[in-house]
Design a protein around this motif. Structure first.
Motif, PDB file in Angstrom:
ATOM      1  N   LEU A 163       6.030  11.687  12.363  1.00 53.10           N
ATOM      2  CA  LEU A 163       7.127  12.667  11.316  1.00 53.10           C
ATOM      3  C   LEU A 163       7.633  11.443  10.638  1.00 53.10           C
ATOM      4  O   LEU A 163       7.818  11.516   9.328  1.00 53.10           O
ATOM      5  CB  LEU A 163       7.880  13.722  12.108  1.00 53.10           C
ATOM      6  N   ALA A 164       8.488  10.489  11.265  1.00 54.76           N
ATOM      7  CA  ALA A 164       9.154   9.627  10.542  1.00 54.76           C
ATOM      8  C   ALA A 164       8.437   8.855   9.553  1.00 54.76           C
ATOM      9  O   ALA A 164       9.202   8.104   8.779  1.00 54.76           O
ATOM     10  CB  ALA A 164       9.942   8.720  11.561  1.00 54.76           C
ATOM     11  N   ARG A 165       7.199   8.602   9.827  1.00 60.38           N
ATOM     12  CA  ARG A 165       6.429   7.905   8.658  1.00 60.38           C
ATOM     13  C   ARG A 165       6.076   8.446   7.254  1.00 60.38           C
ATOM     14  O   ARG A 165       5.876   7.800   6.397  1.00 60.38           O
ATOM     15  CB  ARG A 165       4.995   7.582   9.202  1.00 60.38           C
ATOM     16  N   MET A 166       6.506   9.713   7.291  1.00 56.22           N
ATOM     17  CA  MET A 166       6.612  10.434   5.861  1.00 56.22           C
ATOM     18  C   MET A 166       7.714   9.962   5.127  1.00 56.22           C
ATOM     19  O   MET A 166       9.005   9.816   5.525  1.00 56.22           O
ATOM     20  CB  MET A 166       6.516  11.922   6.171  1.00 56.22           C
ATOM     21  N   PRO A 167       7.407   9.426   3.854  1.00 61.83           N
ATOM     22  CA  PRO A 167       8.641   8.894   3.108  1.00 61.83           C
ATOM     23  C   PRO A 167       9.349  10.110   2.591  1.00 61.83           C
ATOM     24  O   PRO A 167       9.077  11.287   2.664  1.00 61.83           O
ATOM     25  CB  PRO A 167       7.779   8.352   1.937  1.00 61.83           C
ATOM     26  N   LEU A 168      10.656   9.733   2.649  1.00 61.51           N
ATOM     27  CA  LEU A 168      11.646  10.659   1.838  1.00 61.51           C
ATOM     28  C   LEU A 168      11.497  10.948   0.550  1.00 61.51           C
ATOM     29  O   LEU A 168      10.969   9.972  -0.222  1.00 61.51           O
ATOM     30  CB  LEU A 168      13.201  10.013   1.965  1.00 61.51           C
ATOM     31  N   LEU A 169      11.432  12.244  -0.061  1.00 62.00           N
ATOM     32  CA  LEU A 169      10.910  12.605  -1.256  1.00 62.00           C
ATOM     33  C   LEU A 169      11.884  12.463  -2.550  1.00 62.00           C
ATOM     34  O   LEU A 169      12.602  13.012  -3.038  1.00 62.00           O
ATOM     35  CB  LEU A 169      10.522  14.071  -1.203  1.00 62.00           C
ATOM     36  N   LYS A 170      11.597  11.157  -2.924  1.00 61.89           N
ATOM     37  CA  LYS A 170      11.983  10.763  -4.278  1.00 61.89           C
ATOM     38  C   LYS A 170      11.140  10.348  -5.076  1.00 61.89           C
ATOM     39  O   LYS A 170      10.602   9.039  -4.823  1.00 61.89           O
ATOM     40  CB  LYS A 170      13.334   9.903  -4.305  1.00 61.89           C
ATOM     41  N   PHE A 171      10.488  10.901  -6.028  1.00 64.33           N
ATOM     42  CA  PHE A 171       9.245  10.754  -6.620  1.00 64.33           C
ATOM     43  C   PHE A 171       9.300  10.810  -8.299  1.00 64.33           C
ATOM     44  O   PHE A 171       9.272  11.940  -8.725  1.00 64.33           O
ATOM     45  CB  PHE A 171       7.778  11.421  -6.166  1.00 64.33           C
ATOM     46  N   ASN A 172       9.298   9.860  -9.041  1.00 66.35           N
ATOM     47  CA  ASN A 172       9.665   9.837 -10.420  1.00 66.35           C
ATOM     48  C   ASN A 172      10.779  10.944 -10.795  1.00 66.35           C
ATOM     49  O   ASN A 172      12.138  10.326 -10.141  1.00 66.35           O
ATOM     50  CB  ASN A 172       8.269  10.558 -11.178  1.00 66.35           C
ATOM     51  N   ASP A 173      10.690  11.914 -11.161  1.00 69.55           N
ATOM     52  CA  ASP A 173      11.802  12.885 -11.658  1.00 69.55           C
ATOM     53  C   ASP A 173      12.049  14.004 -10.494  1.00 69.55           C
ATOM     54  O   ASP A 173      12.992  14.670 -10.862  1.00 69.55           O
ATOM     55  CB  ASP A 173      11.519  13.559 -13.049  1.00 69.55           C
TER      56      ASP A 173
END
Length: 366
Positions: free
Chosen positions: A176-186
């Protein structure tokens, strides 16, 4: 070329001569056999056979999560095997009803001959607990200090070796921790989520303050509960606070794993998250079935023994009841409902996000 396959017969294949001659009744050593001891022996032998199958399935799941990458095909097998474990657990829970056809007096006819044997001594059950993630620092044992010292050398080495290995909980946390935190473009999901939860919690507090049906004492208690929930929400956005609560035992998942699992549960209907959601759901149900098994076992022991101590030296019903809620593994998945938003409050996922996450969910360990 056709293989020359030797004939195999039912009884030989299942080694029924060994299985059906493995019921040795202790009561026969002291006089007439106690009729219900046969039931007692067979039920526990069947438990051990099911434990063996559960460990067989569980070890394959652990092997899958221990790989450098977990493609969708592997997750499909994982979900299938976890669901098989759940069905076996249901059978084991139902089996307690068969045991409960025995009355306390029927049990007492042979109970004293079993000292110091106890289900607590089941090595396979301990393997199951440890492999799932209930290692010694997280579980309650009636005699934690000397449990390992009372085992045979081979059994002690086996369990201590398991304690040193990553459990399924550990490996799922890493996955689970391998999933990146969701900040993507806008698109910044967590900024949106924090604003939405602030609004939701403020509305909740206002409801408590303006509720005229509450007494002052009740309102103060509800506001304390609200503040505790507020602190838990705040910890999601401040890793330092989260880690402090984790040290206090309020969370067990790592901060990154908690956020990833929360995101998966929020968007569980998105195709990209369907398999990960099924994994989380299956692990939640396995923990629930295990808790139900402990509870029903505790109730059965109280029904059979009242407040008497267990044959192995534990406090019997009291010890089993205590482990029912304390010896939990995936409790964070249960409590995650605290942090879920209604579907109507969630922003839609951009297509680019789905492709981005699809890549990371199947990638190897960093």
């Amino acid at each position: 070329m056709k293989r020359n396959i030797s004939p195999v017969y039912y009884g030989d294949y299942l080694q029924l001569d060994k299985i059906l001659s493995a019921q040795s009744l202790q009561s026969t050593r002291y006089g007439e056999p106690a009729h219900d001891e046969m039931l007692f022996v067979i039920v526990h032998q069947v438990y051990e056979l099911w434990f063996k199958q559960v460990l067989h399935e569980l070890n394959s799941v652990i092997d899958a999560f221990a790989q450098d990458s977990i493609p969708d095909q592997a997750l499909i097998s994982v979900v299938h095997r976890l669901n098989r474990i759940i069905q076996i657990q249901q059978l084991m829970n139902d089996q307690i009803s068969v045991m409960e056809t025995m009355t306390p007096q029927q049990f007492l006819a042979f109970r004293d001959y079993l000292v110091p044997a106890s289900g607590f001594q089941s090595i396979q059950f301990k393997r199951l607990e440890i492999s799932l993630g209930l290692k010694r620092e997280f579980r309650i044992d009636f005699d934690k200090q000397s449990f390992y010292s009372r085992l045979k050398d081979a059994d002690r080495e086996l369990l201590e070796g398991l304690e040193a290995k990553p459990s399924l909980f550990d490996l799922v946390d890493e996955w689970l921790a391998r999933m990146p935190l969701l900040k993507f473009n806008d698109f910044d999901f967590w900024k949106y989520y924090q604003q939405a939860t602030d609004t939701m919690l403020s509305d909740d507090r206002q409801t408590i303050v303006t509720n005229t049906t509450l007494s002052d004492t009740e309102r103060e208690q509800e506001l304390r509960d609200w503040q505790s929930t507020r602190d838990n929400f705040d910890a999601l956005f401040m890793q330092e606070n989260y880690n402090k609560l984790r040290e206090q035992g309020k969370f067990r998942l790592s901060h990154k794993a908690m956020l990833a699992a929360l995101f998966i549960k929020q968007y569980s209907e998105e195709p990209i998250f369907n398999l990960p959601f099924q994994v989380i759901t299956a692990l939640t149900e396995i923990d629930e079935k295990l808790t139900i098994w402990r509870y029903r076992h505790a109730m059965m022991v109280q029904r059979m023994l009242g407040t008497k101590i267990g044959t192995g030296g534990s406090s019997g019903h009291h010890y089993l009841k205590k482990t029912t809620e304390s010896n939990r593994i995936f409790l964070d998945f249960f409590n995650m409902a605290t942090f879920l938003l209604p579907k109507s409050m969630l922003p839609p996922l951009p297509d680019a996000i789905s492709r981005y996450l699809g890549f990371y969910l199947s990638q190897g360990k960093s």
